[in-house]
Design a protein around this motif. Sequence first.
Motif, short mmCIF file in Angstrom:
data_model
loop_
_atom_site.label_atom_id
_atom_site.label_comp_id
_atom_site.label_asym_id
_atom_site.label_seq_id
_atom_site.Cartn_x
_atom_site.Cartn_y
_atom_site.Cartn_z
N VAL A 1 0.94 -1.08 0.07
CA VAL A 1 0.10 -0.07 0.05
C VAL A 1 0.85 1.16 -0.14
N ALA A 2 2.02 1.22 0.78
CA ALA A 2 2.89 2.53 0.83
C ALA A 2 3.52 2.82 -0.43
N PHE A 3 4.04 1.59 -1.12
CA PHE A 3 4.68 1.84 -2.42
C PHE A 3 3.64 2.14 -3.36
N SER A 4 2.49 1.56 -3.52
CA SER A 4 1.42 1.71 -4.50
C SER A 4 1.19 3.34 -4.54
N TYR A 5 0.61 3.85 -3.39
CA TYR A 5 0.01 5.05 -3.27
C TYR A 5 1.08 6.15 -3.20
N ASN A 6 2.38 5.98 -2.79
CA ASN A 6 3.45 7.02 -3.05
C ASN A 6 3.79 6.83 -4.54
N LEU A 7 3.70 5.80 -5.20
CA LEU A 7 4.18 5.82 -6.66
C LEU A 7 2.96 6.47 -7.35
N PHE A 8 1.69 6.16 -7.18
CA PHE A 8 0.68 7.03 -7.70
C PHE A 8 0.68 8.34 -7.59
N ARG A 9 1.32 8.89 -6.34
CA ARG A 9 1.34 10.35 -6.21
C ARG A 9 2.54 11.11 -6.78
#
Length: 222
Positions: free
Chosen positions: A119-127
Amino acid sequence: MNLPDYLVPTAWQWIAHALALALLAYAFITAPWKHLSTSPLQHVFLGSIVVLMLIWSVKAGIRPGLNIHLLGATALCLMFRWQLALIALALILASVTTFGMAGWQSLGLNFLIMAAIPVAFSYNLFRLIDSKLPNHLVIYIFACGFACAGLTISLSGLVAVLALSAMQVYPANYLFSNYLPYFILIAWSEAFLTGMAVTLMTAFRPHWLATFSDKRYLKTKH
């Protein structure tokens, strides 16, 4: 992934439980609960949990603790943002653990590997993509959905390999040559299914995606 209790040392269990509880508490406090204020979106949230619960129950493995299944973390992040995605994955993991597919004592470490880090990786990559690349539908689908999902499950596999190696459960050379390559293969399935789901939602149910905006990605005037 889905590590059984006897593979995880006691010290690792306590540290992982503490980190997992702290992350969940913060996610619960800061979660955008207003996004679930309507009944249809509540049903979508609960339905997503049920669907992923079924997907997590379909897994393959070669030895104890060395099993693989799809995650769905990227799709949840795009649909509900990271806090609700983390809560949803915690409920999914608790459910599969209740049915005996993982151990309660290793719940914290499983949560960190299969929920918190993805989740941390996915959301920060999205941002990062959202702030650096043009606001275009193709970029949202293929970069934020397809590519992000494939990279996320690959990272989860790498973290699982490093954790198993650090705990001296299996030799590092065995894990890197016989376990990690499977994540590269399943990454294509994760990427394809996530990209397809995101494509369908942007076309027919854009309001299901908390990170999507018609104004930004489709340049509409409404």
